[in-house]
Design an enzyme around this catalytic site. Structure first.
Site, PDB file in Angstrom:
ATOM      1  N   TYR A 422       0.819  -1.231   0.000  1.00 36.37           N
ATOM      2  CA  TYR A 422       0.000   0.000   0.000  1.00 36.37           C
ATOM      3  C   TYR A 422       0.845   1.271   0.000  1.00 36.37           C
ATOM      4  O   TYR A 422       2.052   1.216   0.111  1.00 36.37           O
ATOM      5  CB  TYR A 422      -1.076  -0.016   1.075  1.00 36.37           C
ATOM      6  CG  TYR A 422      -0.747  -0.091   2.545  1.00 36.37           C
ATOM      7  CD1 TYR A 422       0.492   0.188   3.064  1.00 36.37           C
ATOM      8  CD2 TYR A 422      -1.770  -0.420   3.438  1.00 36.37           C
ATOM      9  CE1 TYR A 422       0.714   0.133   4.425  1.00 36.37           C
ATOM     10  CE2 TYR A 422      -1.555  -0.482   4.803  1.00 36.37           C
ATOM     11  CZ  TYR A 422      -0.306  -0.196   5.294  1.00 36.37           C
ATOM     12  OH  TYR A 422      -0.094  -0.243   6.640  1.00 36.37           O
ATOM     13  N   GLU A 423       0.174   2.380  -0.229  1.00 33.26           N
ATOM     14  CA  GLU A 423       0.844   3.681  -0.340  1.00 33.26           C
ATOM     15  C   GLU A 423       1.844   3.699  -1.495  1.00 33.26           C
ATOM     16  O   GLU A 423       2.925   4.298  -1.390  1.00 33.26           O
ATOM     17  CB  GLU A 423       1.536   3.989   0.991  1.00 33.26           C
ATOM     18  CG  GLU A 423       1.652   5.445   1.316  1.00 33.26           C
ATOM     19  CD  GLU A 423       0.343   6.183   1.205  1.00 33.26           C
ATOM     20  OE1 GLU A 423      -0.660   5.735   1.786  1.00 33.26           O
ATOM     21  OE2 GLU A 423       0.306   7.218   0.499  1.00 33.26           O
TER      22      GLU A 423
END
Lengths: 559, 559
Positions: A422-423
């Site tokens: 994620y990110e």
């Protein structure tokens, strides 16, 4: 096992890697914060780690319900003022350096990684509003977000728009009063709903009517779960519905939500920044969020290491010199433990160093700003890779017990695995490094980093690695796009290891002759002697062109 | 996603790596077996993978209950004769080479790894009885174990006796009729109980009265769950109770049991082999079991790779050349997929090659026997490390979807993580390599392996790696015990990579110009160009002494 905050180590890194003294923080205050949050995290959040994993956040028609104990422990966090550390005093914060806030978040997350994601996201929302919100938005929202009375989220991803944010379809249509009507579905929204705060402030990327395709047509909107009353308190429901939460491998106490905006045509948002400026505003938030995800790698590595060390100091198995021995006495177990410590400390040094650059950049230091941009993909990707590696070694140290869930080592391994995704996946970070960051200031930002490392490096392998990074990096800066991308990940790992080696050697030089200093010396030496040379083995991969990757047709991969 | 048996690849490796033609198997039969078990595994076992994970095996007072569908699918396996492949014809088997049995187990486990552990253990019990049982034991037990009507287990571990088997305390006391009364508790017994077969044959390590301490006092006992009737069928309960099963991170369809023997003083066992010969008999079983655990690394790597490739061929995200693209088109995704394929094929080549040595050793080839002993720790440890790495990359290819359990990529990652632990941790394998295997025949076994690799190697990096392994291996062979152990794991990885590189280059030379050959060429080249050079980076770690590991006191690790 009780979690022990790594206060001495944090303090040492803040002093010798970050140079926190130059950032305007009083040493007494730094100590008080590190110790205070350590006590808090150890006492209030660490005990909830297992219930968070076993019970997890639960969805119902009425919203997401956190496991027992979480709402109370969250209130204690708000009351302790731990959310306000890095927020400017103008908005009710303590105005301490970002690097200190980083240490605070590390401790909270090492105690309970899933839980700490909530304040991490709130911090991101604070930054976005601080830099792009109107004075009125700041006045209404920032003080509550600063304390954590309200929490924040980031809403980018949609089913067809993951790494390719530009493909998103959520819509914002202007209303007569200057606000916007928001419709659309967002997925993978961490803490998109929960029962710990009075309001949730969603920052949502959406398209305005007739906006151009791709990222240029995207704007950022502030969409509270509950609209504000005249007095600024949370009021009427704003038609943001949590449709479901994901059944994930780990991080169970962090609800990963599917959010539906405006099902009944009654979801109102406010524009943040200019129309079409959504990506720019989101990047403000995302860059520091990337550091904070890198920090999650540090969190889980620290926690996994502590647990493995504790087990190795207790578990008796096999013999040495004719006597029964604790497994910490066996060479290969020592190698594993030293590797865990070395990688954890390296990741911490990398992330904290970058965090210090955030503070310097805020103060207008252009060199620091460039270095931060260069190091952000390294901090995000490499520190999360380390979190995964270290938590895996942690299982191995436990042997069969590591595979049994009750032990807790497995939770770290499962929790850690989301962080490279994620990110911005770590592949996206690598692409960012070779595609944008190497070329900053015509390669000057990279060249000056290399120059700093070259000047300081003493260990032979580290010197060799710095030179290799220089040669490969300069070559990649001008390579064809596909060739850059083909080599991007191995190069990211090489360069990250060089930077970590540089910062570990710096700590080696600063280490005293006390107990802390001797351990630091042994750990830093291990890094330089064992981890740095491994990265030299990546040179071949980092200098390969894309051609071998395209030697076969896509369908041939399935053969 | 449907699982597709890797028949063409298996056939190629059997031909060009194993030289199955020299082992006396008819090509037609080999094809029929590979295709037959492929169809069976794809149709009957693969569909149960998810229910096995989600529901898992359940404990009750009455024993362990397998998830719905497993008992029927197990019966189909018995009826298909898939258990009999490698068992000598004298015991009702088909007498095919161990290498063919290896391919069969790979396919079963790639379809359903947890399920395939059951026949894998039964195969181990067959081997122990075949080599150490009395004719009467063989007559009574082998035909039923061969078909799988009865299943087998290995009982070594006790709470205080994990890697240190010599510390076990289970007792065997002689009874008047020549049998033995067994008492004690064993843990981590895979498929120690289940409801798929009429009987379970436990092979149990225990101490006889007045036996010496350590491994020399250990004997092996055959302890059926149900005693045999006069007609050889399963009869009265033999006082073996399943106390509980572990709550594990993965492999949920494989019940990991705590077994209590003789709670009511009524558990009867028969001695296998001589008193005090338990470790030797168990090692017969354990060595091939180690290969079979290495094979689990291949299983999970193959399955994870297929899943990731399938996803990458479907998922559209981002653009190339101005058009929307499937992610398989992106360079870094290709790099990940090629790495998955290269590592999977390398692990398969290593394990199959060793399996071929089992067959040659059975035929009396002393050189093969030595090489098998040398390669067994490599096959177990390195192939399982690969299984973990590849399943982790598989999650990464899926992005956020990989972290969501419904996708199935996470199951591979969780399932794989036990394989570096059980059947002797990979650290134990590394200790075995440097402590016993390097010195076989005064280093001659190692020297002749190096000589074979040196003669064949063409790629420059592979040549360099072989020379490095030679230098480091010879140095380690005469090093102090702690220095050997300190370097053991990095050396194991280096040497394994050299052997894999050697076998991948052999396949490269054998690859034709058809579709299969072109993919094989691209994959083998990737291994030689990217994976082999990485192993050169381990030289520093493989030449470190133990001293740096002991620079600090045990308690300093906790600081």
């Amino acid at each position: 096992m009780v979690f022990t905050p790594a206060v001495a180590e944090q303090r040492f890194v803040l002093d010798h890697v970050v140079g926190v003294g130059e950032l305007g923080a009083e040493p007494d205050i730094v100590d008080a914060v590190l110790e205070g949050v350590g006590q808090f995290a150890e006492g209030e959040w660490a005990p909830l780690k297992r219930v968070g994993d076993v019970v997890g956040a639960k969805w119902s028609e009425d919203g997401v319900r956190m496991p027992d104990g979480f709402p109370q422990a969250y209130r204690a966090y708000v009351e302790g003022g731990w959310g306000t550390i890095g927020v400017p005093e103008a908005y009710g914060g303590q105005g301490l350096p970002f690097a200190i806030q980083t240490a605070v978040l590390e401790t909270l997350g090492a105690a309970n990684m899933a839980f700490a994601l909530c304040p991490t996201l709130t911090v991101g929302a604070v930054e976005a509003l601080q830099h792009h919100g109107t004075p009125e938005q700041q006045r209404l929202y920032l003080p509550k977000l600063a304390t954590g009375e309200w929490t924040g989220t980031m809403n980018l991803t949609e089913p067809q728009a993951g790494s390719d944010v530009g493909a998103l379809r959520a819509k914002a249509e202007p209303r007569d009063d200057g606000t916007w009507s928001i419709t659309g579905t967002k997925i993978y929204i961490s803490f998109g709903d929960h029962d710990m705060a009075d309001n949730i402030v969603h920052l949502v990327l959406a398209r305005t009517p007739d906006a151009p395709a791709g990222t240029k047509g995207i704007s950022l909107f502030l969409v509270p779960k509950y609209r504000l009353n005249e007095d600024g308190t949370a009021g009427a429901f704003n038609d943001v519905r949590v449709v479901s939460i994901e059944h994930k491998m780990g991080l169970h106490a962090s609800p990963t939500c599917v959010l539906s905006f405006g099902d009944h045509g009654d979801c109102v948002g406010e524009l943040i920044g200019p129309v079409g400026g959504g990506m720019r505003a989101m990047f403000t938030m995302m860059n520091n969020a990337r550091l904070n995800v890198g920090l999650q790698g540090v969190q889980v590595a620290e926690a996994a290491t502590q647990k493995a060390v504790s087990y190795a100091l207790e578990r008796v198995q096999g013999a040495r010199n004719g006597a029964q021995a604790r497994i910490v006495e066996h060479p290969d177990v020592r190698r594993m433990l030293l590797r865990m410590k070395a990688q954890t400390q390296a990741a911490r040094a990398l992330v904290y160093y970058a965090a210090g650059m955030v503070d310097r950049a805020y103060k207008g230091d252009a060199e620091a700003k460039g270095r931060l941009e260069l190091l952000t993909p390294l901090a995000k990707a490499h520190a999360t890779d380390i979190g995964c590696e270290v938590s895996s070694i942690g299982i191995q140290v436990h042997g069969g017990m590591g595979y049994v869930e009750e032990t807790g080592a497995a939770q770290f391994f499962r929790d850690a695995r989301i962080t490279p995704i994620y990110e911005g996946t770590n592949g996206i970070q690598a692409a960012d490094l070779v595609g944008r960051k190497l070329g900053l200031d015509n390669g000057g930002v990279f060249a000056r980093l290399v120059e700093d490392m070259r000047r300081d490096a003493e260990a032979e392998d580290l010197k060799a690695l710095v030179e290799t990074c220089d040669t490969v990096g300069r070559r990649l800066a001008t390579a064809e796009a596909d060739d850059k991308l083909a080599a991007s990940y191995p190069f990211l790992t090489m360069l990250s290891t060089a930077v970590c080696g540089w910062l570990m050697e710096r700590q080696l030089r600063a280490a005293g002759d006390d107990a802390f200093g001797r351990t630091k010396t042994a750990v830093a030496r291990f890094y330089l002697d064992q981890v740095v040379p491994e990265a030299l083995g990546l040179r071949a991969a980092a200098t390969q062109s894309a051609a071998p990757l395209y030697a076969i047709e896509p369908e041939a991969f399935a053969a």
